[in-house]
Motif scaffolding. Structure first.
Motif, PDB file in Angstrom:
ATOM      1  N   PRO A 177       0.798  -1.234   0.000  1.00  0.00           N
ATOM      2  CA  PRO A 177       0.000   0.000   0.000  1.00  0.00           C
ATOM      3  C   PRO A 177       0.829   1.281   0.000  1.00  0.00           C
ATOM      4  N   GLU A 178       2.055   1.222   0.492  1.00  0.00           N
ATOM      5  CA  GLU A 178       2.879   2.423   0.565  1.00  0.00           C
ATOM      6  C   GLU A 178       3.843   2.546  -0.615  1.00  0.00           C
ATOM      7  N   LEU A 179       3.737   1.646  -1.580  1.00  0.00           N
ATOM      8  CA  LEU A 179       4.628   1.682  -2.741  1.00  0.00           C
ATOM      9  C   LEU A 179       3.819   1.842  -4.023  1.00  0.00           C
ATOM     10  N   SER A 180       4.359   2.625  -4.938  1.00  0.00           N
ATOM     11  CA  SER A 180       3.754   2.745  -6.266  1.00  0.00           C
ATOM     12  C   SER A 180       4.167   1.546  -7.119  1.00  0.00           C
ATOM     13  N   PRO A 181       3.462   1.287  -8.224  1.00  0.00           N
ATOM     14  CA  PRO A 181       3.846   0.180  -9.110  1.00  0.00           C
ATOM     15  C   PRO A 181       5.208   0.415  -9.759  1.00  0.00           C
ATOM     16  N   LEU A 182       5.821  -0.669 -10.170  1.00  0.00           N
ATOM     17  CA  LEU A 182       7.137  -0.634 -10.803  1.00  0.00           C
ATOM     18  C   LEU A 182       7.141   0.314 -12.007  1.00  0.00           C
ATOM     19  N   GLY A 183       6.131   0.200 -12.878  1.00  0.00           N
ATOM     20  CA  GLY A 183       6.075   1.027 -14.072  1.00  0.00           C
ATOM     21  C   GLY A 183       5.942   2.506 -13.774  1.00  0.00           C
ATOM     22  N   TRP A 184       5.273   2.833 -12.660  1.00  0.00           N
ATOM     23  CA  TRP A 184       5.160   4.246 -12.296  1.00  0.00           C
ATOM     24  C   TRP A 184       6.532   4.825 -11.967  1.00  0.00           C
ATOM     25  N   HIS A 185       7.336   4.093 -11.211  1.00  0.00           N
ATOM     26  CA  HIS A 185       8.674   4.580 -10.880  1.00  0.00           C
ATOM     27  C   HIS A 185       9.497   4.806 -12.147  1.00  0.00           C
ATOM     28  N   PHE A 186       9.380   3.892 -13.100  1.00  0.00           N
ATOM     29  CA  PHE A 186      10.121   4.007 -14.359  1.00  0.00           C
ATOM     30  C   PHE A 186       9.734   5.297 -15.083  1.00  0.00           C
ATOM     31  N   GLY A 187       8.443   5.545 -15.194  1.00  0.00           N
ATOM     32  CA  GLY A 187       7.985   6.760 -15.858  1.00  0.00           C
ATOM     33  C   GLY A 187       8.274   8.019 -15.064  1.00  0.00           C
ATOM     34  N   HIS A 188       8.183   7.938 -13.744  1.00  0.00           N
ATOM     35  CA  HIS A 188       8.435   9.100 -12.891  1.00  0.00           C
ATOM     36  C   HIS A 188       9.891   9.552 -13.006  1.00  0.00           C
ATOM     37  N   ILE A 189      10.808   8.610 -13.155  1.00  0.00           N
ATOM     38  CA  ILE A 189      12.217   8.963 -13.356  1.00  0.00           C
ATOM     39  C   ILE A 189      12.363   9.840 -14.585  1.00  0.00           C
ATOM     40  N   ALA A 190      11.720   9.445 -15.691  1.00  0.00           N
ATOM     41  CA  ALA A 190      11.803  10.222 -16.931  1.00  0.00           C
ATOM     42  C   ALA A 190      11.110  11.575 -16.779  1.00  0.00           C
ATOM     43  N   TYR A 191       9.944  11.587 -16.154  1.00  0.00           N
ATOM     44  CA  TYR A 191       9.230  12.852 -15.940  1.00  0.00           C
ATOM     45  C   TYR A 191      10.094  13.844 -15.164  1.00  0.00           C
ATOM     46  N   THR A 192      10.775  13.360 -14.118  1.00  0.00           N
ATOM     47  CA  THR A 192      11.601  14.238 -13.295  1.00  0.00           C
ATOM     48  C   THR A 192      12.786  14.777 -14.089  1.00  0.00           C
ATOM     49  N   GLU A 193      13.399  13.929 -14.905  1.00  0.00           N
ATOM     50  CA  GLU A 193      14.461  14.405 -15.795  1.00  0.00           C
ATOM     51  C   GLU A 193      13.971  15.539 -16.683  1.00  0.00           C
ATOM     52  N   ALA A 194      12.835  15.317 -17.302  1.00  0.00           N
ATOM     53  CA  ALA A 194      12.297  16.321 -18.222  1.00  0.00           C
ATOM     54  C   ALA A 194      11.963  17.615 -17.494  1.00  0.00           C
ATOM     55  N   LEU A 195      11.365  17.502 -16.314  1.00  0.00           N
ATOM     56  CA  LEU A 195      10.947  18.686 -15.566  1.00  0.00           C
ATOM     57  C   LEU A 195      12.123  19.591 -15.229  1.00  0.00           C
ATOM     58  N   TRP A 196      13.231  18.994 -14.768  1.00  0.00           N
ATOM     59  CA  TRP A 196      14.349  19.786 -14.270  1.00  0.00           C
ATOM     60  C   TRP A 196      15.419  20.062 -15.311  1.00  0.00           C
ATOM     61  N   LEU A 197      15.533  19.221 -16.328  1.00  0.00           N
ATOM     62  CA  LEU A 197      16.630  19.379 -17.283  1.00  0.00           C
ATOM     63  C   LEU A 197      16.177  19.790 -18.684  1.00  0.00           C
ATOM     64  N   LEU A 198      14.884  19.657 -18.981  1.00  0.00           N
ATOM     65  CA  LEU A 198      14.367  20.115 -20.268  1.00  0.00           C
ATOM     66  C   LEU A 198      13.469  21.334 -20.111  1.00  0.00           C
ATOM     67  N   GLY A 199      12.591  21.282 -19.117  1.00  0.00           N
ATOM     68  CA  GLY A 199      11.676  22.393 -18.896  1.00  0.00           C
ATOM     69  C   GLY A 199      10.502  22.367 -19.842  1.00  0.00           C
ATOM     70  N   GLU A 200       9.648  23.362 -19.724  1.00  0.00           N
ATOM     71  CA  GLU A 200       8.435  23.454 -20.541  1.00  0.00           C
ATOM     72  C   GLU A 200       8.759  23.789 -21.992  1.00  0.00           C
ATOM     73  N   PRO A 201       7.977  23.277 -22.951  1.00  0.00           N
ATOM     74  CA  PRO A 201       6.891  22.309 -22.758  1.00  0.00           C
ATOM     75  C   PRO A 201       7.452  20.896 -22.576  1.00  0.00           C
ATOM     76  N   LEU A 202       6.894  20.155 -21.641  1.00  0.00           N
ATOM     77  CA  LEU A 202       7.366  18.795 -21.379  1.00  0.00           C
ATOM     78  C   LEU A 202       6.946  17.852 -22.507  1.00  0.00           C
ATOM     79  N   PRO A 203       7.805  16.905 -22.866  1.00  0.00           N
ATOM     80  CA  PRO A 203       7.401  15.899 -23.855  1.00  0.00           C
ATOM     81  C   PRO A 203       6.221  15.078 -23.330  1.00  0.00           C
ATOM     82  N   TYR A 204       5.373  14.617 -24.226  1.00  0.00           N
ATOM     83  CA  TYR A 204       4.230  13.763 -23.882  1.00  0.00           C
ATOM     84  C   TYR A 204       3.408  14.382 -22.738  1.00  0.00           C
ATOM     85  N   PRO A 205       2.873  15.564 -22.919  1.00  0.00           N
ATOM     86  CA  PRO A 205       2.157  16.238 -21.820  1.00  0.00           C
ATOM     87  C   PRO A 205       0.971  15.441 -21.296  1.00  0.00           C
ATOM     88  N   GLU A 206       0.407  14.548 -22.121  1.00  0.00           N
ATOM     89  CA  GLU A 206      -0.719  13.742 -21.653  1.00  0.00           C
ATOM     90  C   GLU A 206      -0.322  12.763 -20.556  1.00  0.00           C
TER      91      GLU A 206
END
Length: 356
Positions: free
Chosen positions: A42-71
């Motif tokens: 219950p206190e852990l997200s699914p494996l696939g979420w962590h994988f995607g969250h890693i990429a989202y965080t990279e994009a947020l801090w190192l690419l900036g707006e507009p983020l790829p795949y905004p959906e």
């Protein structure tokens, strides 16, 4: 800064990123869509979420707006959907891989344009992936499709005397997370510390003596947790190998065991001071300390206000050292990990100290 120095830093970061990403990919290349979506705790997200969250965080801090795949952005934000909802919202494995790889390709292009002022955020982002990488390892172990690889205790157990001293604790380096800095000075009294983590054979004595049934070994909060959960042993109990460090214990269990043997847990300051004196501390299990997670003097949040500060709430205990699943880059004496005291699923054990 000389141009050659900046190129060396770019090359270092490039190899660090590549090494870390290969370890991340190894955790997802042989799993099914169901395993990517599964919430194992219950206190852990699914494996696939962590994988995607890693990429989202990279994009947020190192690419900036507009983020790829905004959906996909709402899915992978920490403050988006509840952990219990994230699995059902994940994109197809094909789109997930495309998302992760596309962002990484863009990131590496930007690496060639890094300035000295940007270096710290690059170190922060790569360490963010390393931390999620260990959580992904935990998930796979709980899914029972990955085995524990904890090195056994192979040296004679002994006490190491640690002298009184004025310790300089923390880390002011470019890779320091905000909760590690700034450095500060702390007077520490002498003590003695075990040279190894507590083994399963030693912890088995606590179990055999009824340690999980005797309230006098437990704190009030620990006993209440035990009565609620009916835990009877560590989560990752593998008594077939008695020389393995005990692994998968809560702070409450670590605290109770120390009372049972007439010892105590170190403070995180004592632990770091001992590590500075050469205590071997890394690569087996995280080690609980008796310290609440709190800011150092003159703390400054980075890269956003709540990264560490949201957990300065006297509800999280500090772990030190690193486990067999922790990336080597994080296994430095100043690195702090923090969890609620009831958490068992991390690869956590203990070592004890006595006062001199």
């Amino acid at each position: 800064m000389l141009i050659s120095d900046l190129m060396d830093k770019q090359e270092f970061l490039y190899h660090l990123y590549q090494d870390c990403r290969q370890k991340t990919l190894a955790l997802v290349t042989d799993v099914t869509a169901t395993q990517l979506q599964q919430q194992v705790h219950p206190e852990l997200s699914p494996l696939g979420w962590h994988f995607g969250h890693i990429a989202y965080t990279e994009a947020l801090w190192l690419l900036g707006e507009p983020l790829p795949y905004p959906e996909l952005t709402p899915i992978f934000r920490v403050d988006g959907y509840a952990k219990s909802q994230r699995g059902s919202l994940l994109p197809s494995p094909e789109l997930l891989w495309e998302y992760v790889h596309t962002i990484r390709e863009k990131i590496l292009v930007n690496l060639s344009k890094i300035t000295p002022e940007q270096e710290r955020i690059w170190h922060w982002v790569i360490q963010h992936e390393m931390q999620h990488q260990e959580t992904m390892t935990v998930i796979r172990v709980l899914q029972k499709n990955l085995t524990l690889k904890i090195p056994a205790v192979t040296v004679p157990k002994k006490l190491i005397p640690i002298p009184t001293g004025q310790a300089i604790l923390g880390n002011n380096g470019v890779n320091a997370l905000d909760n590690e800095c700034p450095t500060y000075t702390q007077d520490i009294d002498s003590f003695q510390i075990r040279n190894t983590p507590v083994t399963q054979a030693e912890f088995a004595e606590f179990i055999a003596a009824g340690g999980y049934r005797e309230p006098h070994w437990w704190s009030e909060d620990g006993w209440a947790w035990l009565q609620k959960t009916n835990i009877t042993q560590p989560l990752y109990w593998q008594l077939a190998d008695e020389d393995l460090p005990v692994c998968g214990i809560s702070y409450y269990e670590a605290e109770a065991y120390c009372r049972f043997v007439g010892k105590r847990l170190p403070t995180e300051m004592e632990w770091e001071w001992a590590a500075q004196q050469g205590l071997p501390t890394q690569g087996q299990v995280w080690e609980w300390t008796d310290s609440w997670f709190a800011p150092y003097p003159n703390f400054t949040a980075y890269p956003y206000p709540g990264y560490s500060a949201n957990y300065f709430d006297r509800q999280h205990k500090v772990m030190r050292g690193g486990s067999w699943a922790t990336h080597a880059y994080l296994q430095r004496p100043s690195f702090r990990n923090w969890y609620h005291p009831h958490i068992q699923y991390m690869f956590t054990g203990l070592r004890w100290v006595i006062d001199s």
